[in-house]
Design a protein around this motif. Structure first.
Motif, short mmCIF file in Angstrom:
data_model
loop_
_atom_site.label_atom_id
_atom_site.label_comp_id
_atom_site.label_asym_id
_atom_site.label_seq_id
_atom_site.Cartn_x
_atom_site.Cartn_y
_atom_site.Cartn_z
N TRP A 157 69.02 69.42 13.50
CA TRP A 157 68.63 68.02 13.26
C TRP A 157 68.05 67.86 11.86
O TRP A 157 68.41 66.92 11.12
N PHE A 158 67.15 68.74 11.47
CA PHE A 158 66.46 68.65 10.18
C PHE A 158 67.46 68.65 9.03
O PHE A 158 67.39 67.80 8.14
N ASN A 159 68.40 69.59 9.06
CA ASN A 159 69.39 69.67 7.98
C ASN A 159 70.26 68.42 7.95
O ASN A 159 70.56 67.89 6.87
N GLY A 160 70.67 67.95 9.11
CA GLY A 160 71.49 66.75 9.15
C GLY A 160 70.74 65.50 8.72
O GLY A 160 71.27 64.67 7.99
N LEU A 187 66.95 78.11 9.96
CA LEU A 187 67.26 77.35 8.74
C LEU A 187 68.19 78.11 7.79
O LEU A 187 68.76 77.53 6.88
N GLY A 188 68.29 79.43 8.00
CA GLY A 188 69.13 80.25 7.14
C GLY A 188 68.53 80.49 5.78
O GLY A 188 69.25 80.78 4.82
N GLY A 193 60.24 69.97 17.92
CA GLY A 193 61.64 69.64 18.18
C GLY A 193 62.15 68.60 17.21
O GLY A 193 61.42 68.13 16.32
N PRO A 194 63.43 68.19 17.34
CA PRO A 194 64.01 67.14 16.49
C PRO A 194 63.20 65.85 16.57
O PRO A 194 62.63 65.53 17.61
N TRP A 195 63.15 65.14 15.46
CA TRP A 195 62.41 63.89 15.33
C TRP A 195 60.90 64.11 15.42
O TRP A 195 60.14 63.18 15.69
N GLY A 196 60.44 65.34 15.15
CA GLY A 196 59.02 65.67 15.30
C GLY A 196 58.14 65.07 14.22
O GLY A 196 58.58 64.29 13.36
N ARG A 197 56.86 65.45 14.28
CA ARG A 197 55.88 64.92 13.35
C ARG A 197 55.83 65.76 12.09
O ARG A 197 55.64 66.97 12.14
N PRO A 198 55.93 65.12 10.91
CA PRO A 198 55.93 65.87 9.64
C PRO A 198 54.60 66.55 9.31
O PRO A 198 54.55 67.38 8.40
N ASP A 199 53.53 66.20 10.03
CA ASP A 199 52.25 66.87 9.77
C ASP A 199 52.12 68.18 10.53
O ASP A 199 51.17 68.92 10.31
N MET A 200 53.06 68.47 11.43
CA MET A 200 53.01 69.71 12.20
C MET A 200 53.52 70.87 11.35
O MET A 200 54.41 70.70 10.49
#
Length: 355
Positions: free
Chosen positions: A348-351, A300-301, A204-211
């Motif tokens: 969230w990621f794009n923003g 993500l498109g 989900g948003p604010w997740g861990r970048p290692d996932m």
């Protein structure tokens, strides 16, 4: 109530802390802010909680600009004397501790193969200090994070908390199983109510970048290929962060009690003659990794360039949560499917990265 949340700048800890504060509870958040993944993400989560990164000083409680009832401290849990001093001073100021929600840990399955010491220090020594804290303060309830990784070589699906989990395939999993056994010992010896939660692939948003989903998104945004292990055939019980947060809070509200008629020769490992329980928090609807990637591409498109690789050491082929006990005892049900969950993550990621 008055909570201590460890790992408060981490993915799940951030959400749990924010929800408790929004509900009007008082929270002391603790986090080591280690650099296992980029620390700026942890600082940005803290910023959402009203904590300015430049004000953080190791071992010194810091008040929030957004939540009057929140204090944050950067501290390593393996620093036993500093932890005890911090909490004793906090109690003198704020009174009794109602709950400890222990979410801090050295995360990562594959990282544990190259860096085993970090897992023993954080996940074993750090957890022991939390248990000792609960013992000395007679904390009414400890809720702690375990992991679906403890199921290891278990080939029976779905994974039940009543299954035996004696064959882990990573040191990370072994430390999480050790936490469960340590918690049971303290529940038995000192009558400390403890509840362990086995999380299944939280996203989900604010997740861990290692996932995987986060790494995929970063690579896709740069036009780089993504590594897809086991040809994308792995099954994962992807569980959305809001559902996990809801489960953690419901678990914290329900104090475990000894199982009636408990017989160690007949009963499963998730219950005891002590005030001890284990629960799965999983979506209960496993998805193939390749289908998950397709859904992420849609959100993500952008299409990904895929590089197929064999399964990695320490990984398991499938995870699937049996949540019958969780439904019954905690009245908990996952509500978010991957379409809605990945859409929220992608927005969230794009923003976040474009902003």
């Amino acid at each position: 109530m008055n909570y201590i949340v460890t790992g408060a700048a981490g993915f799940i800890g951030f959400y749990v802390t924010k929800k408790l504060l929004e509900q009007g509870h008082q929270v002391l958040g603790i986090d080591s802010l280690n650099d296992y993944y980029p620390v700026f993400l942890k600082h940005d989560r803290l910023k959402e909680l009203g904590i300015v990164a430049g004000d953080v000083d190791y071992g010194v409680p810091l008040g929030s600009h957004s939540f009057q009832l929140f204090k944050f401290v950067q501290l390593k849990l393996e620093d036993k004397e500093a932890l005890a001093s911090l909490v004793n001073n906090y109690i003198q100021e704020c009174g009794f501790i109602d709950r400890i929600i222990h979410l801090a840990a050295q995360a990562g399955v594959r990282y544990s193969i190259q860096n085993p010491d970090a897992y023993i220090t954080s996940n074993i020594a750090g957890f022991l200090n939390i248990l000792e804290l609960c013992r000395s303060l007679a904390v009414p309830h400890l809720v702690y994070a375990s992991s679906s990784s403890v199921y290891g070589m278990n080939s029976k699906r779905p994974f039940s908390v009543q299954d035996q989990v004696d064959h882990p395939v990573s040191l990370y999993a072994a430390t999480k199983r050790s936490n469960e056994l340590m918690a049971h010992t303290y529940a038995h010896l000192f009558n400390i109510p403890v509840t362990g939660l086995r999380f299944f692939t939280v996203y989900g948003p604010w997740g861990r970048p290692d996932m995987a989903y986060y790494k995929f998104s970063l690579a896709i945004s740069k036009g780089e290929p993504i590594d897809v292990y086991n040809n994308g055939e792995m099954l994962r019980d992807f569980t959305y962060i809001d559902d996990i947060t809801d489960g953690v809070l419901k678990a914290s509200e329900r104090l475990p009690s000894p199982a009636p008629g408990f017989d160690p020769l007949k009963s499963g490992p998730a219950e005891s003659s002590a005030p001890f329980r284990l629960y799965n928090l999983g979506n209960n609807r496993p998805e193939k990794l390749k289908n998950f990637i397709e859904t992420l591409e849609t959100a993500l498109g952008t299409k990904a360039v895929k590089r197929y690789l064999p399964m990695q050491e320490g990984d398991v082929a499938a995870t699937e949560a049996d949540i019958e006990d969780t439904r019954r005892d905690l009245d908990w049900e996952p509500r978010t499917d991957i379409n809605a969950g990945l859409k929220a993550f992608a927005e969230w990621f794009n923003g976040y990265y474009n902003g």
